[in-house]
Design a protein around this motif. Structure first.
Motif, PDB file in Angstrom:
ATOM      1  N   TRP A 242      69.185  18.789  -5.756  1.00  0.00           N
ATOM      2  CA  TRP A 242      68.797  18.291  -4.448  1.00  0.00           C
ATOM      3  C   TRP A 242      67.387  17.702  -4.438  1.00  0.00           C
ATOM      4  O   TRP A 242      67.115  16.740  -3.723  1.00  0.00           O
ATOM      5  CB  TRP A 242      68.909  19.413  -3.417  1.00  0.00           C
ATOM      6  CG  TRP A 242      70.335  19.725  -3.054  1.00  0.00           C
ATOM      7  CD1 TRP A 242      71.410  19.682  -3.889  1.00  0.00           C
ATOM      8  CD2 TRP A 242      70.826  20.122  -1.774  1.00  0.00           C
ATOM      9  NE1 TRP A 242      72.550  20.033  -3.208  1.00  0.00           N
ATOM     10  CE2 TRP A 242      72.224  20.311  -1.902  1.00  0.00           C
ATOM     11  CE3 TRP A 242      70.230  20.354  -0.546  1.00  0.00           C
ATOM     12  CZ2 TRP A 242      73.019  20.713  -0.848  1.00  0.00           C
ATOM     13  CZ3 TRP A 242      71.027  20.755   0.523  1.00  0.00           C
ATOM     14  CH2 TRP A 242      72.392  20.930   0.367  1.00  0.00           C
ATOM     15  N   GLY A 243      66.495  18.259  -5.205  1.00  0.00           N
ATOM     16  CA  GLY A 243      65.142  17.719  -5.236  1.00  0.00           C
ATOM     17  C   GLY A 243      65.100  16.315  -5.790  1.00  0.00           C
ATOM     18  O   GLY A 243      64.432  15.431  -5.242  1.00  0.00           O
ATOM     19  N   LEU A 244      65.836  16.067  -6.885  1.00  0.00           N
ATOM     20  CA  LEU A 244      65.860  14.738  -7.471  1.00  0.00           C
ATOM     21  C   LEU A 244      66.573  13.757  -6.544  1.00  0.00           C
ATOM     22  O   LEU A 244      66.129  12.614  -6.385  1.00  0.00           O
ATOM     23  CB  LEU A 244      66.563  14.785  -8.830  1.00  0.00           C
ATOM     24  CG  LEU A 244      66.615  13.478  -9.625  1.00  0.00           C
ATOM     25  CD1 LEU A 244      65.219  12.923  -9.847  1.00  0.00           C
ATOM     26  CD2 LEU A 244      67.327  13.705 -10.958  1.00  0.00           C
ATOM     27  N   ALA A 245      67.676  14.192  -5.926  1.00  0.00           N
ATOM     28  CA  ALA A 245      68.381  13.337  -4.972  1.00  0.00           C
ATOM     29  C   ALA A 245      67.474  12.978  -3.801  1.00  0.00           C
ATOM     30  O   ALA A 245      67.462  11.833  -3.333  1.00  0.00           O
ATOM     31  CB  ALA A 245      69.644  14.033  -4.470  1.00  0.00           C
ATOM     32  N   ALA A 246      66.690  13.946  -3.332  1.00  0.00           N
ATOM     33  CA  ALA A 246      65.770  13.682  -2.227  1.00  0.00           C
ATOM     34  C   ALA A 246      64.680  12.694  -2.642  1.00  0.00           C
ATOM     35  O   ALA A 246      64.304  11.799  -1.874  1.00  0.00           O
ATOM     36  CB  ALA A 246      65.154  14.986  -1.747  1.00  0.00           C
TER      37      ALA A 246
END
Length: 275
Positions: A242-246
């Motif tokens: 989720w951090g990379l997607a964000a």
């Protein structure tokens, strides 16, 4: 005590709605990008250095650029026939512009899949008349994605072009014709340059919309022409990060914001001059 201007009272509910539905979620995405899984900007460093992510960004920019070119060229022809054609032609062009808005994006994507697939209508027709011996690969690649996206975005490019063509000074065209210029020369050297603001506006509108496309590339690309929006989906639901997607989402939003600011600057040259 001065009373609150009426326009602020009218815009207040809209601004509150936009803040709750767009600004707050985006702030949450920004928080994820610097807190998941650890506090810091490591996810941004990964997004800007990972070869896979960079290749997806480059593919997205390439596809969006091609879609913009094809959409604006097609929209210019449609708009020209709409604005300067006869009554019957104008009615036909209006239907061609409006009817696509009544059909959902998903329906159109599956329609192009039925048209362009190996056993689709187009390949079947070309094989039946002997034009080809085996089906052409027109889906599950960038070609199908570009066709589907261009078809969807073409009507959006019509409106900036129509505004530019309607505001065109006809006296300049008459003067050019009076000086002996041919119709072709008047078109290329007078008409097209005078509608340049509409062309730039249409190009930016199409490019900004194209950056966030998900359904059409997913269906017509078949997972072989992944764009940024689909990559974000994969990092959220299939390969959870989720951090990379964000971080990728924030980079995409900032890109869109810069392009929209450029569009507003082009669309309001008077304001630019007063600044």
């Amino acid at each position: 005590m001065k009373s609150i201007p009426r326009y602020i009272l009218l815009l207040g509910p809209l601004l509150l709605f936009l803040g709750l539905t767009y600004v707050l979620p985006f702030l949450g995405v920004m928080r994820w990008s610097v807190t998941q899984p650890d506090l810091g900007f490591d996810q941004y460093a990964t997004a800007l250095s990972d070869p896979l992510i960079l290749s997806v960004f480059l593919r997205t920019l390439r596809i969006c650029a091609l879609v913009t070119v094809f959409s604006v060229i097609g929209a210019y022809i449609v708009t020209l026939l709409w604005i300067r054609g006869g009554p019957v032609l104008r009615l036909v062009m209006e239907l061609c512009i409006l009817i696509p808005f009544w059909i959902s994006l998903l329906t159109r994507a599956f329609g192009w899949l039925a048209m362009l697939s190996n056993r689709g209508i187009l390949n079947g027709w070309m094989e039946s008349i002997g034009l080809i011996n085996e089906p052409l690969a027109m889906v599950r690649n960038e070609f199908g994605v570009i066709v589907g996206m261009s078809h969807f975005l073409l009507p959006f490019a019509v409106f900036p072009l129509a505004t530019a063509m309607r505001n065109l000074d006809e006296r300049a065209l008459m003067a050019a014709r009076g000086m002996g210029a041919s119709r072709a020369r008047v078109f290329w050297q007078v008409f097209v340059p005078m509608t340049g603001s509409g062309i730039l506006g249409a190009a930016l509108v199409v490019f900004v919309f194209a950056l966030g496309f998900f359904v059409t590339p997913a269906i017509l690309g078949g997972g072989r022409s992944v764009m940024v929006a689909e990559l974000i989906y994969l990092y959220i639901f299939q390969n959870p990060n989720w951090g990379l997607a964000a971080a990728i989402s924030v980079i995409l939003m900032l890109t869109v914001g810069v392009l929209m600011a450029l569009l507003m600057r082009i669309a309001n040259p008077a304001g630019r001059g007063n600044g």
